[in-house]
Scaffold this motif. Structure first.
Motif: not given
Length: 466
Positions: A335-352
């Motif tokens: 979905r985001e084309g990356a898998a770094l620190l900004p992709q592993y946040t509490e907000e992202k974890v709950h993104d539908p």
């Protein structure tokens, strides 16, 4: 009757000098130290790294060694090794061995830096100790894995305590007899369980005791406390206790002429065996186009049986759990084309939208794949078209390495928000010539500062070279 492997190894490590180490392994050790500092600096700002730092400072004691990003705080070497090892394992970007079973630097580099400060060691002595500690870890893992892992032990702490003890013992200038004792005492503290994948901080903790215990073992041996010479291959020693099927020859095979150290680096902020899946996801995203990702209706990952039953977490509860979830990591990469620190946040974890893709992933064991970490991914688009990608060697592996510019860019990406770009430049410059430094402590002195930057640079992986 042949002598115990512990004695043979102790003789080798106690007498090891920088002149006996091939240049390749010295260069690899420098790269490892540089990578460790970047990861530890970023990890010092993570919740688990911050708690470990607070523990070390509040516990207090004799000021012997420095904590990464502790604003100059100095604590006993055992506490510094503990806190710094946890920090360097707190953002899932630390190095890994070629089989993705363990991490060299959290126990070894953290212990070596703390011991070097306590002992007043030179940069050349530090570099030698890091190579020795990594060799000890590699030989013990080669002797006991994959059985050790399959029995439920986490290799990083299980063998890391021995690597940390060797590194610290070399810096404390232990002779053969006392190095035997350091190894014996490390074995008395060997531990670490694979029951660590979940929403808690459990996984981040594991290398902390290994680094601390290694330094403790070396200090106790230096003071005269004796340890068992049969700790490795004895009837009730480490190999038999931790492994159902072990290879005792691997402990000493080619000793003195071969250094079986194979270090790989992480390009993504998650467990290494997941990286092949991320590379597949990024390739499929390029093939189908980013605008069509949300229309994907089926994702199948064929995974080698060595890892097929790990990391299947369709709906992680926290960012800690997301970093050990193949499902989530593939979904967020698509979905985001990356898998770094900004992709592993509490907000992202709950993104539908990410959850939808994550729950769609099906993992199928496939023993036809060539490597333990191999992945073959197929994604079906909304119109029925399918896209496939197979990755056997992820980015950062020996067969698919980062360039020197990418490696430096990674350290900058992680370290700039903590000590600034100029601070990271100074640190990298010292590491490149570490063997010339009269004081190894200079490295830790440079790893201080206040966090005034942002994580904006992390959106572009490893773009900045020093």
């Amino acid at each position: 009757m042949s002598e115990p492997a512990t004695v043979t190894l102790a003789r080798h490590f106690a007498s090891l000098t920088i002149g006996r180490i091939p240049q390749k392994h010295l260069d690899d050790a420098k790269a490892l130290i540089a990578d460790w500092f970047g990861v530890a600096l970023a990890g010092s700002r993570a919740d688990s790294g911050a708690i470990a730092r607070r523990f070390a400072i509040e516990t207090g004691g004799v000021a012997e060694a420095t904590i990464v990003n502790g604003r100059g705080a100095r604590v006993p070497a055992v506490h510094a090794a503990f806190a710094n090892a946890i920090a360097s394992h707190s953002v899932e970007l630390d190095d890994v061995d070629i089989l993705a079973l363990y991490h060299f630097s959290p126990p070894v580099v953290a212990a070596a830096l703390a011991a070097a400060e306590r002992a007043g060691s030179t940069g050349a002595e530090l570099l030698t100790a890091v190579v020795a500690g990594c060799e000890a870890m590699a030989r013990l893992s080669d002797a006991t894995n994959p059985s050790l892992r399959d029995r439920g032990y986490h290799t990083t702490p299980a063998v890391g305590g021995f690597g940390a003890a060797v590194a610290a013992g070399l810096l404390f200038k232990l002779d053969e007899e006392r190095m035997v004792s350091a190894l014996g005492l490390a074995g008395a503290q060997a531990s670490g369980l694979m029951e660590m994948y979940g929403p808690s901080m459990q996984k981040r903790f594991n290398p902390g005791p290994a680094a601390r215990n290694g330094v403790t073992s070396a200090v106790m041996a230096q003071l005269g406390f004796t340890g068992a010479a049969t700790i490795l291959d004895g009837q009730r020693g480490f190999c038999r206790a931790f492994s159902d099927k072990f290879d005792p020859e691997a402990l000493t095979r080619g000793l003195g002429t071969e250094f079986p150290i194979y270090i790989e680096y992480k390009a993504y902020s998650c467990a290494r065996p997941i990286h092949n899946g991320i590379d597949c996801a990024l390739d499929i995203r390029r093939q189908m186009g980013a605008d069509r990702v949300d229309g994907i209706r089926r994702i199948t990952i064929r995974r080698h049986p060595a890892w097929a039953h790990y990391h299947q977490i369709p709906r992680p509860a926290t960012h800690h759990e997301a970093q050990v979830s193949m499902n989530y990591s593939v979904a967020v990469a698509l979905r985001e084309g990356a898998a770094l620190l900004p992709q592993y946040t509490e907000e992202k974890v709950h993104d539908p939208a990410i959850i939808r893709l994550s729950e769609m992933v099906t993992v199928v064991p496939d023993d036809g794949l060539p490597r333990g970490v191999s992945c073959l991914m197929t994604a079906e688009a909304a119109d029925g078209s399918t896209y496939s990608s197979q990755v056997d060697h992820p980015k950062g592996s020996i067969a698919n390495p980062m360039t020197p510019e990418e490696a430096a860019g990674k350290t900058h990406m992680l370290g700039d928000p903590v000590i600034g770009a100029a601070g990271v430049d100074r640190l990298l410059e010292r590491i490149r010539r570490v063997e010339t430094l009269p004081r190894a402590a200079e490295l830790m002195e440079l790893a201080q500062g206040s966090a005034t930057g942002s994580h904006a640079a992390e959106e572009t992986p490893f773009a900045r070279a020093s």
